[in-house]
Motif scaffolding. Structure first.
Motif, PDB file in Angstrom:
ATOM      1  N   GLU A   1       0.827  -1.198   0.000  1.00 24.41           N
ATOM      2  CA  GLU A   1       0.000   0.000   0.000  1.00 24.41           C
ATOM      3  C   GLU A   1       0.870   1.260   0.000  1.00 24.41           C
ATOM      4  N   GLY A   2       0.560   2.194  -0.904  1.00 29.13           N
ATOM      5  CA  GLY A   2       1.304   3.439  -0.980  1.00 29.13           C
ATOM      6  C   GLY A   2       2.638   3.316  -1.666  1.00 29.13           C
ATOM      7  N   THR A   3       2.902   2.184  -2.334  1.00 25.10           N
ATOM      8  CA  THR A   3       4.155   1.996  -3.060  1.00 25.10           C
ATOM      9  C   THR A   3       3.870   1.668  -4.515  1.00 25.10           C
ATOM     10  N   VAL A   4       4.892   1.869  -5.331  1.00 27.14           N
ATOM     11  CA  VAL A   4       4.771   1.559  -6.751  1.00 27.14           C
ATOM     12  C   VAL A   4       6.126   1.090  -7.256  1.00 27.14           C
ATOM     13  N   ARG A   5       6.086   0.121  -8.155  1.00 20.81           N
ATOM     14  CA  ARG A   5       7.314  -0.399  -8.757  1.00 20.81           C
ATOM     15  C   ARG A   5       7.423   0.081 -10.196  1.00 20.81           C
ATOM     16  N   MET A   6       8.624   0.466 -10.578  1.00 19.69           N
ATOM     17  CA  MET A   6       8.860   0.952 -11.939  1.00 19.69           C
ATOM     18  C   MET A   6       9.964   0.134 -12.587  1.00 19.69           C
ATOM     19  N   SER A   7       9.655  -0.429 -13.750  1.00 16.18           N
ATOM     20  CA  SER A   7      10.638  -1.216 -14.490  1.00 16.18           C
ATOM     21  C   SER A   7      11.622  -0.274 -15.182  1.00 16.18           C
ATOM     22  N   PRO A   8      12.765  -0.799 -15.605  1.00 20.97           N
ATOM     23  CA  PRO A   8      13.730   0.054 -16.331  1.00 20.97           C
ATOM     24  C   PRO A   8      13.105   0.695 -17.560  1.00 20.97           C
ATOM     25  N   GLN A   9      12.256  -0.053 -18.281  1.00 18.15           N
ATOM     26  CA  GLN A   9      11.619   0.509 -19.476  1.00 18.15           C
ATOM     27  C   GLN A   9      10.689   1.664 -19.111  1.00 18.15           C
ATOM     28  N   GLN A  10       9.923   1.523 -18.033  1.00 22.16           N
ATOM     29  CA  GLN A  10       9.004   2.585 -17.606  1.00 22.16           C
ATOM     30  C   GLN A  10       9.770   3.833 -17.197  1.00 22.16           C
ATOM     31  N   MET A  11      10.863   3.624 -16.441  1.00 25.64           N
ATOM     32  CA  MET A  11      11.653   4.770 -15.989  1.00 25.64           C
ATOM     33  C   MET A  11      12.284   5.506 -17.159  1.00 25.64           C
TER      34      MET A  11
ATOM     35  N   THR B   1      11.422  13.949 -11.272  1.00 26.98           N
ATOM     36  CA  THR B   1      10.508  14.046 -12.412  1.00 26.98           C
ATOM     37  C   THR B   1       9.570  12.842 -12.402  1.00 26.98           C
ATOM     38  N   GLY B   2       8.473  12.970 -13.143  1.00 25.19           N
ATOM     39  CA  GLY B   2       7.569  11.835 -13.317  1.00 25.19           C
ATOM     40  C   GLY B   2       6.666  11.545 -12.145  1.00 25.19           C
ATOM     41  N   ALA B   3       6.462  12.528 -11.240  1.00 24.95           N
ATOM     42  CA  ALA B   3       5.627  12.269 -10.064  1.00 24.95           C
ATOM     43  C   ALA B   3       4.201  11.909 -10.469  1.00 24.95           C
ATOM     44  N   TYR B   4       3.682  12.589 -11.488  1.00 22.12           N
ATOM     45  CA  TYR B   4       2.311  12.288 -11.920  1.00 22.12           C
ATOM     46  C   TYR B   4       2.230  10.904 -12.558  1.00 22.12           C
ATOM     47  N   ASN B   5       3.291  10.472 -13.243  1.00 19.48           N
ATOM     48  CA  ASN B   5       3.316   9.123 -13.802  1.00 19.48           C
ATOM     49  C   ASN B   5       3.332   8.078 -12.691  1.00 19.48           C
ATOM     50  N   LEU B   6       4.086   8.363 -11.639  1.00 19.19           N
ATOM     51  CA  LEU B   6       4.182   7.416 -10.527  1.00 19.19           C
ATOM     52  C   LEU B   6       2.850   7.258  -9.809  1.00 19.19           C
ATOM     53  N   ILE B   7       2.170   8.368  -9.538  1.00 21.16           N
ATOM     54  CA  ILE B   7       0.894   8.254  -8.819  1.00 21.16           C
ATOM     55  C   ILE B   7      -0.164   7.611  -9.707  1.00 21.16           C
ATOM     56  N   SER B   8      -0.079   7.851 -11.011  1.00 26.34           N
ATOM     57  CA  SER B   8      -1.014   7.206 -11.931  1.00 26.34           C
ATOM     58  C   SER B   8      -0.794   5.703 -11.961  1.00 26.34           C
ATOM     59  N   GLU B   9       0.486   5.279 -11.985  1.00 28.22           N
ATOM     60  CA  GLU B   9       0.824   3.861 -11.994  1.00 28.22           C
ATOM     61  C   GLU B   9       0.405   3.200 -10.674  1.00 28.22           C
ATOM     62  N   MET B  10       0.593   3.926  -9.583  1.00 28.85           N
ATOM     63  CA  MET B  10       0.218   3.389  -8.274  1.00 28.85           C
ATOM     64  C   MET B  10      -1.296   3.197  -8.173  1.00 28.85           C
ATOM     65  N   ASN B  11      -2.050   4.201  -8.629  1.00 33.51           N
ATOM     66  CA  ASN B  11      -3.515   4.096  -8.585  1.00 33.51           C
ATOM     67  C   ASN B  11      -4.013   2.989  -9.499  1.00 33.51           C
ATOM     68  N   LYS B  12      -3.345   2.812 -10.635  1.00 39.66           N
ATOM     69  CA  LYS B  12      -3.735   1.745 -11.559  1.00 39.66           C
ATOM     70  C   LYS B  12      -3.506   0.393 -10.912  1.00 39.66           C
ATOM     71  N   GLY B  13      -2.368   0.255 -10.219  1.00 43.62           N
ATOM     72  CA  GLY B  13      -2.072  -0.999  -9.545  1.00 43.62           C
ATOM     73  C   GLY B  13      -3.074  -1.274  -8.432  1.00 43.62           C
ATOM     74  N   ALA B  14      -3.477  -0.222  -7.693  1.00 49.02           N
ATOM     75  CA  ALA B  14      -4.451  -0.398  -6.616  1.00 49.02           C
ATOM     76  C   ALA B  14      -5.795  -0.877  -7.168  1.00 49.02           C
ATOM     77  N   THR B  15      -6.163  -0.342  -8.332  1.00 50.92           N
ATOM     78  CA  THR B  15      -7.438  -0.750  -8.961  1.00 50.92           C
ATOM     79  C   THR B  15      -7.382  -2.200  -9.386  1.00 50.92           C
ATOM     80  N   GLU B  16      -6.242  -2.614  -9.946  1.00 47.42           N
ATOM     81  CA  GLU B  16      -6.112  -4.005 -10.406  1.00 47.42           C
ATOM     82  C   GLU B  16      -6.156  -4.964  -9.227  1.00 47.42           C
ATOM     83  N   HIS B  17      -5.517  -4.624  -8.098  1.00 46.72           N
ATOM     84  CA  HIS B  17      -5.533  -5.472  -6.903  1.00 46.72           C
ATOM     85  C   HIS B  17      -6.941  -5.546  -6.328  1.00 46.72           C
ATOM     86  N   GLY B  18      -7.675  -4.412  -6.468  1.00 52.36           N
ATOM     87  CA  GLY B  18      -9.034  -4.387  -5.947  1.00 52.36           C
ATOM     88  C   GLY B  18      -9.921  -5.364  -6.679  1.00 52.36           C
ATOM     89  N   HIS B  19      -9.658  -5.558  -7.971  1.00 54.08           N
ATOM     90  CA  HIS B  19     -10.414  -6.545  -8.744  1.00 54.08           C
ATOM     91  C   HIS B  19      -9.965  -7.964  -8.423  1.00 54.08           C
TER      92      HIS B  19
END
Length: 419
Positions: free
Chosen positions: A43-53, A401-419
Motif C-alpha cells: 500500500e502506498g508503493t509503486v514499482r517501476m521497471s527500467p523501461q518505464q523509468m 521528475t515523473g511524479a504524476y506518472n508514478l501516482i497514476s501507476e500506483m492508482n492503476k495498480g491499486a485498482t487491479e488489486h481491488g479486482h
C-alpha cells in the motif's frame, strides 16, 4: 452385536472430528493474515521497471536547501495612459474622399489619415474670402473717418459707426479663419484665392492605427469616430491585487507575467504606482507596472497573468515536477528499494509466458517508490518549499521528475488489486 459395532464407530468418528475441526480455521486465518500483510506492504508503493523509468525520463535527487521567494498571483490587462490613445473623428461632416492608412500602420502626429469632401467646406472658404474683402473696405472707411474726425471735419457719430462695422467684420474674419484652421486648411492660401476641395483628417498623436471605421464614399457626421490610434511606447501592465496581499506589495517590486498569445514567454515589469482607490466589488487595488524590454508583440487590452516575488526565505525544496497534488494533499515519491527486474517482469507478464523475454526487457533493477505526504510552501524559479510530515533518511532519493506518472501507476495498480 451389529448395533454395538455401529455405536462404537459413531463414537470414534465424533472423537476424530472434534480433534480435527479447530485446525482448519487456524490455517485459514494464517493464510488470510499473510495475504493481508502482503497487501499492507504494497500500500502506498509503486514499482517501476527500467523501461518505464526510461520512457518518462525519471530522475532522482535529494532535498536541497534553497533561497525561495513567496509569490503573489495577480491578473490584469495591458493598458496605455489616456494621453497615448486617440479616437480620431471629423470636426465637420463630409464624404470620405480618400483613406490614406490601413490598420497596423505607424503614423506620426499631424499625419493625414483621410480626406473629406463636402460642398459646405467650399462655401466656408468662399465666406472667408468675401468677409476678408469686406473687412478691407471697412478698415479703409474706419481710417478715413478717423482722419476726418481729427481734422474737425467729420462727426463723432460717423467715426463710431465705422469703428463698429470694422470691429464686427474683423471678428467675423478671425472666426472663419479659426474654423478653417481647425479643419486643417491653410487660410493664407485661401485668402490668396485658392479653394480646397477636401479637408484632411489628421492624427493627434504618434503611434499605430489600431482601427479604421470608415470606407470610401461614406458620409461621416461631425464627432463620428473614424480611426483609433495608439502609442504603444507607453504600454504598461495594470494588475489587480487582492486585499489580503496589499500589505506585501510595494513600489519597485518585480512582476513576472505572461500573455495568451505568447505561450511559454515571460515578461518582466516593475511596479511604479499603486492606486489609492479601493475596488469594493472585488476587494482589490490596481497596480501599474512598467514593462522592461520590447513590447512589440503586446497589444492594449490583452489579458495577463503574473506573480510578484515577496520576502525571500531559506527552506528545503524540490523541483515543482517532484510534487504531485491529489485532492487537498501533496505528495512526493521516495525510492525505498530495488527488486530483480526479471522477477517483476514475470509477475507483470504471466499472461504472456509464451513470449520469451529478451535481455533488454530484463536488464537492470526494478525501483520501488513510496508515496510520502508533504506540505508545500513558497515557490520560485521552478522550485517549491517542501515541509515533511514524517522524517526521511539522510540523502533519501526522491523522484525529481515523473511524479504524476508514478501516482497514476500506483492508482492503476491499486485498482487491479481491488479486482
Amino acid at each position: 452385536m451389529k448395533s454395538k459395532i455401529n455405536v462404537l464407530l459413531f463414537v470414534l468418528l465424533s472423537i476424530f472430528g472434534a480433534c480435527g475441526s479447530p485446525e482448519e480455521p487456524v490455517a485459514e486465518q494464517e493464510t488470510q493474515g499473510e495475504e493481508a500483510e502482503g497487501h499492507a506492504e504494497e500500500e502506498g508503493t509503486v514499482r517501476m521497471s527500467p523501461q518505464q523509468m526510461e520512457s518518462i525520463g525519471l530522475q532522482l535527487g535529494t532535498l536541497q536547501s534553497r533561497n525561495l521567494s513567496g509569490n503573489i498571483k495577480v491578473t490584469g490587462e495591458l493598458e496605455v495612459p489616456p494621453q497615448s490613445e486617440a479616437n480620431v473623428s471629423a470636426t465637420v461632416g463630409g464624404n470620405v474622399q480618400e483613406i490614406k492608412v490601413i490598420e497596423g500602420d505607424k503614423v506620426r502626429k499631424g499625419q493625414t489619415l483621410a480626406l473629406l469632401a463636402h460642398p459646405e467646406l467650399v462655401q466656408m472658404q468662399v465666406d472667408l474670402q468675401e468677409a476678408a474683402s469686406r473687412l478691407q473696405y471697412l478698415e479703409q472707411e474706419y481710417q478715413r473717418q478717423q482722419r476726418l474726425y481729427e481734422q474737425k471735419v467729420g462727426s463723432g457719430r460717423d467715426l463710431q459707426e465705422a469703428t463698429s462695422n470694422y470691429s464686427t467684420s474683423k471678428a467675423q474674419v478671425e472666426g472663419l479663419k479659426s474654423r478653417l484652421r481647425i479643419l486643417g486648411l491653410n487660410t493664407g492660401s485661401i485668402l490668396s484665392g485658392k479653394i480646397f476641395q477636401s479637408v484632411p483628417v489628421v492624427s493627434p498623436i504618434s503611434g499605430y492605427v489600431q482601427k479604421v471605421n470608415i470606407t470610401n464614399g461614406q458620409y461621416v457626421s461631425p464627432q463620428e469616430q473614424m480611426f483609433s490610434v495608439v502609442d504603444r511606447s507607453q504600454l504598461h501592465a495594470d494588475f489587480m491585487v487582492f486585499e489580503k496581499d496589499v500589505s506585501k506589495v510595494k513600489v519597485g517590486q518585480k512582476v513576472i507575467f505572461s500573455v495568451a498569445n505568447a505561450a511559454g514567454r515571460e515578461y518582466t515589469a516593475t511596479i511604479y504606482n499603486m492606486s489609492p482607490a479601493f475596488e469594493k466589488d472585488v476587494r482589490a487595488v490596481h497596480l501599474h507596472a512598467d514593462i522592461e524590454g520590447s513590447t512589440e508583440n503586446l497589444i492594449p487590452g490583452m489579458y495577463i497573468e503574473g506573480r510578484i516575488a515577496t520576502d525571500t526565505t531559506t527552506a528545503l525544496a524540490l523541483p515543482e515536477t517532484a510534487v504531485v497534488q491529489e485532492g487537498e494533499q501533496s505528495f512526493i515519491f521516495v525510492k525505498t528499494g530495488e527488486a530483480d527486474a526479471e522477477a517483476h517482469a514475470d509477475e507483470e507478464n504471466h499472461a504472456e509466458e509464451e513470449a520469451p523475454a529478451t535481455g533488454e526487457q530484463t536488464a537492470g533493477k526494478v525501483w520501488v517508490f513510496k508515496q510520502v505526504p508533504v506540505v508545500t510552501g513558497a515557490s520560485s524559479n521552478g522550485w517549491i518549499e517542501v515541509k515533511l510530515l514524517q522524517p526521511l533518511p539522510d540523502n533519501a532519493q526522491i523522484a525529481y521528475t515523473g511524479a504524476y506518472n508514478l501516482i497514476s501507476e500506483m492508482n492503476k495498480g491499486a485498482t487491479e488489486h481491488g479486482h
